[in-house]
Design a protein around this motif. Structure first.
Motif, PDB file in Angstrom:
ATOM      1  N   ALA A  19       0.873  -1.176   0.000  1.00  0.00           N
ATOM      2  CA  ALA A  19       0.000   0.000   0.000  1.00  0.00           C
ATOM      3  C   ALA A  19       0.908   1.223   0.000  1.00  0.00           C
ATOM      4  CB  ALA A  19      -0.907  -0.005   1.224  1.00  0.00           C
ATOM      5  N   VAL A  20       0.892   1.963  -1.102  1.00  0.00           N
ATOM      6  CA  VAL A  20       1.837   3.069  -1.269  1.00  0.00           C
ATOM      7  C   VAL A  20       1.170   4.275  -1.903  1.00  0.00           C
ATOM      8  CG1 VAL A  20       3.897   1.611  -1.471  1.00  0.00           C
ATOM      9  CG2 VAL A  20       2.612   2.215  -3.532  1.00  0.00           C
ATOM     10  N   ARG A  21       1.820   5.408  -1.678  1.00  0.00           N
ATOM     11  CA  ARG A  21       1.477   6.643  -2.384  1.00  0.00           C
ATOM     12  C   ARG A  21       2.682   6.989  -3.237  1.00  0.00           C
ATOM     13  NH1 ARG A  21      -1.027  12.229   0.079  1.00  0.00           N
ATOM     14  NH2 ARG A  21      -0.839  13.473  -1.830  1.00  0.00           N
ATOM     15  N   LEU A  22       2.438   7.213  -4.508  1.00  0.00           N
ATOM     16  CA  LEU A  22       3.494   7.499  -5.475  1.00  0.00           C
ATOM     17  C   LEU A  22       3.331   8.918  -6.005  1.00  0.00           C
ATOM     18  CD1 LEU A  22       3.002   4.268  -7.611  1.00  0.00           C
ATOM     19  CD2 LEU A  22       4.622   4.567  -5.725  1.00  0.00           C
ATOM     20  N   GLN A  23       4.457   9.584  -6.225  1.00  0.00           N
ATOM     21  CA  GLN A  23       4.473  10.896  -6.875  1.00  0.00           C
ATOM     22  C   GLN A  23       5.517  10.837  -7.972  1.00  0.00           C
ATOM     23  OE1 GLN A  23       4.920  12.969  -2.804  1.00  0.00           O
ATOM     24  NE2 GLN A  23       4.248  14.551  -4.223  1.00  0.00           N
ATOM     25  N   PHE A  24       5.142  11.288  -9.167  1.00  0.00           N
ATOM     26  CA  PHE A  24       6.109  11.272 -10.257  1.00  0.00           C
ATOM     27  C   PHE A  24       5.685  12.223 -11.370  1.00  0.00           C
ATOM     28  CE2 PHE A  24       3.333   7.561 -10.347  1.00  0.00           C
ATOM     29  CZ  PHE A  24       2.724   7.649 -11.588  1.00  0.00           C
ATOM     30  N   ASP A  25       6.656  12.561 -12.185  1.00  0.00           N
ATOM     31  CA  ASP A  25       6.441  13.370 -13.383  1.00  0.00           C
ATOM     32  C   ASP A  25       6.665  12.470 -14.588  1.00  0.00           C
ATOM     33  OD1 ASP A  25       6.206  15.510 -11.662  1.00  0.00           O
ATOM     34  OD2 ASP A  25       8.163  16.362 -12.130  1.00  0.00           O
ATOM     35  N   GLY A  26       5.939  12.731 -15.639  1.00  0.00           N
ATOM     36  CA  GLY A  26       6.104  11.947 -16.848  1.00  0.00           C
ATOM     37  C   GLY A  26       5.633  12.732 -18.050  1.00  0.00           C
ATOM     38  N   LYS A  27       5.259  11.995 -19.090  1.00  0.00           N
ATOM     39  CA  LYS A  27       4.787  12.615 -20.328  1.00  0.00           C
ATOM     40  C   LYS A  27       3.541  11.887 -20.820  1.00  0.00           C
ATOM     41  CE  LYS A  27       9.134  14.520 -21.857  1.00  0.00           C
ATOM     42  NZ  LYS A  27       8.845  15.822 -21.326  1.00  0.00           N
ATOM     43  N   ARG A  28       2.624  12.672 -21.341  1.00  0.00           N
ATOM     44  CA  ARG A  28       1.440  12.106 -21.986  1.00  0.00           C
ATOM     45  C   ARG A  28       1.864  11.513 -23.330  1.00  0.00           C
ATOM     46  NH1 ARG A  28      -1.057  17.013 -19.656  1.00  0.00           N
ATOM     47  NH2 ARG A  28      -2.659  16.310 -18.200  1.00  0.00           N
ATOM     48  N   PRO A  29       0.971  10.740 -23.953  1.00  0.00           N
ATOM     49  CA  PRO A  29       1.325  10.169 -25.262  1.00  0.00           C
ATOM     50  C   PRO A  29       1.733  11.216 -26.302  1.00  0.00           C
ATOM     51  CG  PRO A  29      -0.611   9.066 -24.402  1.00  0.00           C
ATOM     52  CD  PRO A  29      -0.308  10.212 -23.466  1.00  0.00           C
ATOM     53  N   ASP A  30       1.195  12.449 -26.176  1.00  0.00           N
ATOM     54  CA  ASP A  30       1.564  13.492 -27.139  1.00  0.00           C
ATOM     55  C   ASP A  30       2.868  14.204 -26.768  1.00  0.00           C
ATOM     56  OD1 ASP A  30       0.902  15.167 -25.034  1.00  0.00           O
ATOM     57  OD2 ASP A  30      -0.783  16.127 -26.063  1.00  0.00           O
ATOM     58  N   GLY A  31       3.504  13.779 -25.663  1.00  0.00           N
ATOM     59  CA  GLY A  31       4.793  14.339 -25.261  1.00  0.00           C
ATOM     60  C   GLY A  31       4.717  15.488 -24.273  1.00  0.00           C
ATOM     61  N   THR A  32       3.508  15.974 -23.985  1.00  0.00           N
ATOM     62  CA  THR A  32       3.390  17.071 -23.017  1.00  0.00           C
ATOM     63  C   THR A  32       3.625  16.547 -21.600  1.00  0.00           C
ATOM     64  OG1 THR A  32       0.995  16.795 -22.842  1.00  0.00           O
ATOM     65  CG2 THR A  32       1.797  18.407 -24.455  1.00  0.00           C
ATOM     66  N   PRO A  33       4.212  17.382 -20.737  1.00  0.00           N
ATOM     67  CA  PRO A  33       4.512  16.932 -19.375  1.00  0.00           C
ATOM     68  C   PRO A  33       3.248  16.751 -18.536  1.00  0.00           C
ATOM     69  CG  PRO A  33       5.283  19.189 -19.720  1.00  0.00           C
ATOM     70  CD  PRO A  33       4.674  18.726 -21.005  1.00  0.00           C
ATOM     71  N   VAL A  34       3.329  15.811 -17.613  1.00  0.00           N
ATOM     72  CA  VAL A  34       2.235  15.533 -16.686  1.00  0.00           C
ATOM     73  C   VAL A  34       2.822  15.192 -15.321  1.00  0.00           C
ATOM     74  CG1 VAL A  34       2.041  13.060 -17.240  1.00  0.00           C
ATOM     75  CG2 VAL A  34       0.051  14.282 -16.384  1.00  0.00           C
ATOM     76  N   GLN A  35       2.139  15.624 -14.270  1.00  0.00           N
ATOM     77  CA  GLN A  35       2.490  15.248 -12.903  1.00  0.00           C
ATOM     78  C   GLN A  35       1.373  14.349 -12.381  1.00  0.00           C
ATOM     79  OE1 GLN A  35       2.840  19.207 -11.171  1.00  0.00           O
ATOM     80  NE2 GLN A  35       5.073  19.054 -11.302  1.00  0.00           N
ATOM     81  N   GLU A  36       1.764  13.342 -11.607  1.00  0.00           N
ATOM     82  CA  GLU A  36       0.773  12.364 -11.161  1.00  0.00           C
ATOM     83  C   GLU A  36       1.057  11.929  -9.729  1.00  0.00           C
ATOM     84  OE1 GLU A  36      -1.072   8.142 -12.808  1.00  0.00           O
ATOM     85  OE2 GLU A  36       0.242   9.327 -14.079  1.00  0.00           O
ATOM     86  N   GLN A  37      -0.022  11.720  -8.980  1.00  0.00           N
ATOM     87  CA  GLN A  37       0.058  11.083  -7.668  1.00  0.00           C
ATOM     88  C   GLN A  37      -0.931   9.931  -7.671  1.00  0.00           C
ATOM     89  OE1 GLN A  37       0.336  13.240  -4.022  1.00  0.00           O
ATOM     90  NE2 GLN A  37       1.217  15.037  -5.013  1.00  0.00           N
ATOM     91  N   VAL A  38      -0.494   8.796  -7.117  1.00  0.00           N
ATOM     92  CA  VAL A  38      -1.287   7.576  -7.132  1.00  0.00           C
ATOM     93  C   VAL A  38      -1.271   6.961  -5.739  1.00  0.00           C
ATOM     94  CG1 VAL A  38      -1.442   5.234  -8.088  1.00  0.00           C
ATOM     95  CG2 VAL A  38      -0.735   7.130  -9.556  1.00  0.00           C
ATOM     96  N   GLY A  39      -2.421   6.508  -5.292  1.00  0.00           N
ATOM     97  CA  GLY A  39      -2.526   5.731  -4.056  1.00  0.00           C
ATOM     98  C   GLY A  39      -2.970   4.329  -4.408  1.00  0.00           C
ATOM     99  N   LEU A  40      -2.235   3.327  -3.913  1.00  0.00           N
ATOM    100  CA  LEU A  40      -2.557   1.917  -4.153  1.00  0.00           C
ATOM    101  C   LEU A  40      -2.762   1.232  -2.813  1.00  0.00           C
ATOM    102  CD1 LEU A  40       0.260   1.227  -6.760  1.00  0.00           C
ATOM    103  CD2 LEU A  40      -2.174   1.489  -7.262  1.00  0.00           C
ATOM    104  N   PHE A  41      -3.861   0.473  -2.682  1.00  0.00           N
ATOM    105  CA  PHE A  41      -4.128  -0.233  -1.433  1.00  0.00           C
ATOM    106  C   PHE A  41      -5.162  -1.314  -1.688  1.00  0.00           C
ATOM    107  CE2 PHE A  41      -7.073   3.227  -1.783  1.00  0.00           C
ATOM    108  CZ  PHE A  41      -8.271   2.770  -1.260  1.00  0.00           C
ATOM    109  N   ALA A  42      -5.462  -2.089  -0.649  1.00  0.00           N
ATOM    110  CA  ALA A  42      -6.422  -3.189  -0.792  1.00  0.00           C
ATOM    111  C   ALA A  42      -7.334  -3.255   0.430  1.00  0.00           C
ATOM    112  CB  ALA A  42      -5.687  -4.514  -0.961  1.00  0.00           C
ATOM    113  N   TYR A  43      -8.491  -3.833   0.190  1.00  0.00           N
ATOM    114  CA  TYR A  43      -9.406  -4.198   1.259  1.00  0.00           C
ATOM    115  C   TYR A  43      -9.879  -5.601   0.927  1.00  0.00           C
ATOM    116  CZ  TYR A  43     -13.483  -4.538   4.215  1.00  0.00           C
ATOM    117  OH  TYR A  43     -14.396  -4.968   5.142  1.00  0.00           O
TER     118      TYR A  43
END
Length: 174
Positions: free
Chosen positions: A120-144
């Protein structure tokens, strides 16, 4: 009241206040889920079949777009306790891989009511969309139980307070 508790409550209050004027946050309890979440806009619901942890499962998704940001919650039942950890690993890899993120900042995630899991983690990262424009993303992953969840916020320029509000409002209530 201990100072640590008071400071925590104040920080939560300020974060909520910082987001409140610009977004219309509303609590949702997705049908078929034990989760409570807050979205800043009315999400659309989608379902699709995906391969996860070696099996085909139905993934439910709630997604809304507001002022250049996307807020999403996906969940799927993996039907086998041994498939939970691999499913969380696959969701993590897909989130990072979809935007070709190079550096990932990872912290433990504790959603009230979730089944404890070291993945169960929280992720923060920068990347690129398919068209090459920059994107910032945060993701939470967990289970019940045997249900895995992925909560995602992404934007060209992500506001940390909005990600904190979205990810911090997640609650499992059986």
């Amino acid at each position: 009241m201990p100072i640590r508790t008071l400071t925590s409550l104040l920080a939560i209050g300020l974060a909520a206040t910082a987001c409140s004027p610009s977004r219309d946050w509303r609590e949702l309890h997705p049908e078929g889920s034990s989760l409570r979440a807050q979205f800043p806009c009315k999400p659309d619901r989608h379902q699709r079949e995906v391969r996860l942890a070696g099996r085909t499962v139905r993934m439910d998704m709630l997604v809304c777009h507001d002022r250049g940001a996307t807020f999403a919650l996906a969940f799927a039942d993996v039907a086998d306790p041994g498939a939970v950890a691999p499913a969380l690993d696959e969701l993590r890899a897909a989130a990072v891989g979809n935007v070709k993120a190079a550096a990932v900042h990872e912290t433990a995630l504790a959603v009230p009511g979730m089944t404890p899991n070291p993945r169960a983690v929280r992720l923060q990262f920068d990347g690129k969309r398919p068209d090459g424009t920059p994107v910032q993303e945060q993701v939470g992953l967990f289970a019940y139980g045997m249900r895995v969840y992925q909560a995602t916020v992404l934007a060209s320029r992500l506001k940390p307070a909005e990600a904190d509000t979205f990810l911090g409002a997640l609650r499992v209530s059986p």
